[in-house]
Design a protein around this motif. Structure first.
Motif, PDB file in Angstrom:
ATOM      1  N   LYS A 196       0.817  -1.224   0.000  1.00  0.00           N
ATOM      2  CA  LYS A 196       0.000   0.000   0.000  1.00  0.00           C
ATOM      3  C   LYS A 196       0.848   1.271   0.000  1.00  0.00           C
ATOM      4  O   LYS A 196       0.642   2.175  -0.791  1.00  0.00           O
ATOM      5  CB  LYS A 196      -0.925  -0.031   1.232  1.00  0.00           C
ATOM      6  CG  LYS A 196      -1.982   1.045   1.234  1.00  0.00           C
ATOM      7  CD  LYS A 196      -2.978   0.812   2.349  1.00  0.00           C
ATOM      8  CE  LYS A 196      -3.875   2.015   2.577  1.00  0.00           C
ATOM      9  NZ  LYS A 196      -4.731   2.342   1.434  1.00  0.00           N
ATOM     10  N   ASN A 227       8.231  -5.055   8.700  1.00  0.00           N
ATOM     11  CA  ASN A 227       9.388  -4.626   9.501  1.00  0.00           C
ATOM     12  C   ASN A 227      10.483  -5.672   9.714  1.00  0.00           C
ATOM     13  O   ASN A 227      11.676  -5.360   9.626  1.00  0.00           O
ATOM     14  CB  ASN A 227       8.904  -4.147  10.870  1.00  0.00           C
ATOM     15  CG  ASN A 227       7.823  -3.095  10.750  1.00  0.00           C
ATOM     16  OD1 ASN A 227       7.722  -2.458   9.712  1.00  0.00           O
ATOM     17  ND2 ASN A 227       7.025  -2.899  11.781  1.00  0.00           N
ATOM     18  N   ARG A 284      10.045  10.347   6.859  1.00  0.00           N
ATOM     19  CA  ARG A 284       9.575  11.389   5.950  1.00  0.00           C
ATOM     20  C   ARG A 284       9.268  12.726   6.639  1.00  0.00           C
ATOM     21  O   ARG A 284       9.430  13.781   6.054  1.00  0.00           O
ATOM     22  CB  ARG A 284       8.349  10.885   5.181  1.00  0.00           C
ATOM     23  CG  ARG A 284       7.182  10.518   6.061  1.00  0.00           C
ATOM     24  CD  ARG A 284       6.022   9.954   5.273  1.00  0.00           C
ATOM     25  NE  ARG A 284       4.985   9.457   6.147  1.00  0.00           N
ATOM     26  CZ  ARG A 284       4.069  10.199   6.745  1.00  0.00           C
ATOM     27  NH1 ARG A 284       4.061  11.505   6.537  1.00  0.00           N
ATOM     28  NH2 ARG A 284       3.163   9.670   7.532  1.00  0.00           N
ATOM     29  N   TYR A 328       6.355   7.863  15.394  1.00  0.00           N
ATOM     30  CA  TYR A 328       6.249   9.267  14.948  1.00  0.00           C
ATOM     31  C   TYR A 328       6.225  10.211  16.142  1.00  0.00           C
ATOM     32  O   TYR A 328       6.777  11.306  16.083  1.00  0.00           O
ATOM     33  CB  TYR A 328       4.992   9.479  14.100  1.00  0.00           C
ATOM     34  CG  TYR A 328       5.056   8.833  12.749  1.00  0.00           C
ATOM     35  CD1 TYR A 328       5.810   9.399  11.726  1.00  0.00           C
ATOM     36  CD2 TYR A 328       4.380   7.656  12.478  1.00  0.00           C
ATOM     37  CE1 TYR A 328       5.881   8.807  10.485  1.00  0.00           C
ATOM     38  CE2 TYR A 328       4.442   7.052  11.240  1.00  0.00           C
ATOM     39  CZ  TYR A 328       5.195   7.631  10.253  1.00  0.00           C
ATOM     40  OH  TYR A 328       5.268   7.027   9.024  1.00  0.00           O
TER      41      TYR A 328
HETATM   42  P1  NAD Z   1       1.881  -3.603   2.932  1.00  0.00           P
HETATM   43  O1  NAD Z   1       1.432  -4.879   3.554  1.00  0.00           O
HETATM   44  O2  NAD Z   1       0.866  -2.841   2.153  1.00  0.00           O
HETATM   45  O3  NAD Z   1       3.157  -3.849   2.021  1.00  0.00           O
HETATM   46  C1  NAD Z   1       4.135  -4.803   2.323  1.00  0.00           C
HETATM   47  C2  NAD Z   1       4.574  -5.510   1.066  1.00  0.00           C
HETATM   48  O4  NAD Z   1       5.492  -6.544   1.417  1.00  0.00           O
HETATM   49  C3  NAD Z   1       3.424  -6.197   0.304  1.00  0.00           C
HETATM   50  O5  NAD Z   1       3.557  -5.956  -1.071  1.00  0.00           O
HETATM   51  C4  NAD Z   1       3.637  -7.681   0.610  1.00  0.00           C
HETATM   52  O6  NAD Z   1       3.192  -8.526  -0.438  1.00  0.00           O
HETATM   53  C5  NAD Z   1       5.151  -7.759   0.745  1.00  0.00           C
HETATM   54  N1  NAD Z   1       5.636  -8.896   1.521  1.00  0.00           N
HETATM   55  C6  NAD Z   1       6.768  -9.583   1.230  1.00  0.00           C
HETATM   56  N2  NAD Z   1       6.951 -10.584   2.086  1.00  0.00           N
HETATM   57  C7  NAD Z   1       5.921 -10.556   2.946  1.00  0.00           C
HETATM   58  C8  NAD Z   1       5.565 -11.364   4.062  1.00  0.00           C
HETATM   59  N3  NAD Z   1       6.315 -12.376   4.484  1.00  0.00           N
HETATM   60  N4  NAD Z   1       4.428 -11.037   4.714  1.00  0.00           N
HETATM   61  C9  NAD Z   1       3.656  -9.988   4.340  1.00  0.00           C
HETATM   62  N5  NAD Z   1       3.970  -9.187   3.276  1.00  0.00           N
HETATM   63  C10 NAD Z   1       5.085  -9.470   2.593  1.00  0.00           C
HETATM   64  O7  NAD Z   1       2.456  -2.715   4.121  1.00  0.00           O
HETATM   65  P2  NAD Z   1       2.833  -1.168   4.077  1.00  0.00           P
HETATM   66  O8  NAD Z   1       1.826  -0.419   4.866  1.00  0.00           O
HETATM   67  O9  NAD Z   1       3.118  -0.739   2.702  1.00  0.00           O
HETATM   68  O10 NAD Z   1       4.186  -1.153   4.961  1.00  0.00           O
HETATM   69  C11 NAD Z   1       5.442  -1.572   4.459  1.00  0.00           C
HETATM   70  C12 NAD Z   1       6.569  -0.894   5.236  1.00  0.00           C
HETATM   71  O11 NAD Z   1       6.469   0.512   5.051  1.00  0.00           O
HETATM   72  C13 NAD Z   1       6.528  -1.109   6.741  1.00  0.00           C
HETATM   73  O12 NAD Z   1       7.835  -1.205   7.247  1.00  0.00           O
HETATM   74  C14 NAD Z   1       5.881   0.132   7.291  1.00  0.00           C
HETATM   75  O13 NAD Z   1       6.271   0.459   8.614  1.00  0.00           O
HETATM   76  C15 NAD Z   1       6.364   1.168   6.305  1.00  0.00           C
HETATM   77  N6  NAD Z   1       5.423   2.293   6.161  1.00  0.00           N
HETATM   78  C16 NAD Z   1       5.895   3.534   6.296  1.00  0.00           C
HETATM   79  C17 NAD Z   1       5.035   4.612   6.174  1.00  0.00           C
HETATM   80  C18 NAD Z   1       5.557   5.999   6.289  1.00  0.00           C
HETATM   81  O14 NAD Z   1       4.750   6.919   6.335  1.00  0.00           O
HETATM   82  N7  NAD Z   1       6.864   6.203   6.309  1.00  0.00           N
HETATM   83  C19 NAD Z   1       3.686   4.395   5.916  1.00  0.00           C
HETATM   84  C20 NAD Z   1       3.236   3.105   5.765  1.00  0.00           C
HETATM   85  C21 NAD Z   1       4.117   2.047   5.884  1.00  0.00           C
END
Ligand code: NAD
Length: 340
Positions: free
Chosen positions: A15, A82, A131, A191
């Motif tokens: 996402k 994570n 960010r 945050y």
């Molecule tokens: P998400 O679940 O939408 O995306 C994670 C991706 O990793 C998916 O495409 C998934 O298919 C893949 N993936 C690979 N191996 C996996 C496994 N074993 N189990 C589950 N998924 C697996 O999550 P997200 O919200 O995009 O978060 C991803 C990272 O980004 C996290 O570390 C989160 O803390 C970080 N994040 C940061 C912010 C920000 O504002 N800086 C915002 C959201 C998320």
């Protein structure tokens, strides 16, 4: 440098990557999206088509290491759950690439240290995707405090919350301790912690905390729901923070000084920010142009690589937060303050 753009590969097309980071490349001056790493060939093909990438630049988690043979890729951006950050940072830097990694840097201190060492050994840079430290309103708050606009800074409060919805794919792994490392603190309470650190410009010396999970709520079998924590800073500033996986969308901070207060609410939203400054002269809303802070952080890292400078939020910044979060958990479990 004017015409030079570094090539970036995004690892994990979830996402955050697809909705925020990938679209931000259009606003980058020094960074270009050139490759994708995904477990889903269909999703990768769809994103590649949308952004005009060639099929040879699509990788999966198994052939990820062959990125070493792709000179178009300079930087790898890890946007995975994570607990996978450490493995993909180490493999990525061993493939000869600089690494940008999402927050939290990792789920434990040892992994953070491993990531820092691997990048050092490879002679590559490591940056954590904090960010808010590249976002105009947050930067303005730091400036107002440093300029003494609220007098002497005395206290900060910061709150981050949202309901966890494990029926959504992006929240499923967040309820799983092995993948998330912890609950709301590791995800969004970070945050609040970051805000206290960049607003004071200091490192806390003592933390205390309390935690609560609603009994019987299946979302919180493994990870914490609500946590409050207090920080003591060496210059005398105190901070009171909260983080929740069950209260309504909240992303705010307030800084209280001897001559005024600053409120940023929302503070860490993707798009919206509302800043007020209250002094003897009254309450003023401060409106700024705002920036695409995703593009700003991505370009910051490219510029640092091009100019051989250390980024503003390097690996050790991520390590500090993970150490502090572990101290916060320890304080909550012991019911006693912990010195850090
Ligand atoms: P998400 O679940 O939408 O995306 C994670 C991706 O990793 C998916 O495409 C998934 O298919 C893949 N993936 C690979 N191996 C996996 C496994 N074993 N189990 C589950 N998924 C697996 O999550 P997200 O919200 O995009 O978060 C991803 C990272 O980004 C996290 O570390 C989160 O803390 C970080 N994040 C940061 C912010 C920000 O504002 N800086 C915002 C959201 C998320």
């Amino acid at each position: 440098m004017e015409n030079k753009k570094l090539g970036w590969a995004i690892v994990g097309l979830g996402k955050f990557a697809t909705e925020q980071l990938i679209p931000a490349f259009k606003d980058c001056k020094y960074s270009e999206l050139v490759a994708l790493v995904s477990g889903s060939p269909e999703k990768a093909a769809q994103v590649a088509a949308e952004y005009g990438l060639n099929t040879p630049n699509i990788y999966n988690y198994q052939n990820y290491d062959t990125l070493k043979d792709n000179p178009a890729v300079d930087v790898i951006y890890i946007v995975l759950p994570n607990s996978l950050h450490a493995e993909f940072t180490v493999r990525g830097t061993q493939a000869g690439k600089h690494i940008m990694c999402e927050k939290p840097m990792a789920t434990n201190v040892a992994d953070c240290q491993k990531m820092i060492e691997a990048c050092q050994q490879a002679g590559k840079q490591l940056m954590i995707g904090y960010r808010a430290q590249y976002e105009t309103y947050n930067l303005k708050c730091i400036e107002l405090i440093r300029e003494g606009k609220i007098g002497d800074l005395k206290l900060i409060t910061s709150d981050h919350g949202r309901p966890l919805k494990p029926d959504k794919p992006e929240d499923k792994w967040r309820a799983d301790k092995k993948l998330a490392g912890g609950g709301s603190l590791m995800d969004i309470g970070i945050y609040s912690l970051q805000a206290c650190r960049y607003l004071t410009g200091e490192e806390p010396v003592e933390v205390s905390a309390m935690m609560h999970n609603t009994p019987g709520d299946p979302r919180f079998k493994e990870v914490e729901e609500n946590i409050t924590f207090s920080l003591r800073f060496p210059g005398g500033v105190l901070a009171n923070c909260s983080s929740s996986y069950s209260f309504f969308e909240t992303k705010r901070f307030q800084a209280f000084g001897s001559a005024g207060n600053i409120t940023l609410d929302p503070a860490t939203d993707y798009n919206e920010h509302y800043l007020t400054l209250k002094t003897e002269e009254g309450t003023e809303e401060i409106k700024l142009k705002g920036n695409n802070h995703f593009a700003a952080e991505i370009d910051h890292f490219s510029e640092c690589i091009l100019e051989n400078k250390t980024p503003k939020t390097p690996g050790k910044e991520g390590l500090r937060d993970v150490k502090l979060m572990m101290a916060i958990y320890e304080a909550a479990e012991k019911g006693q303050p912990v010195k850090v």
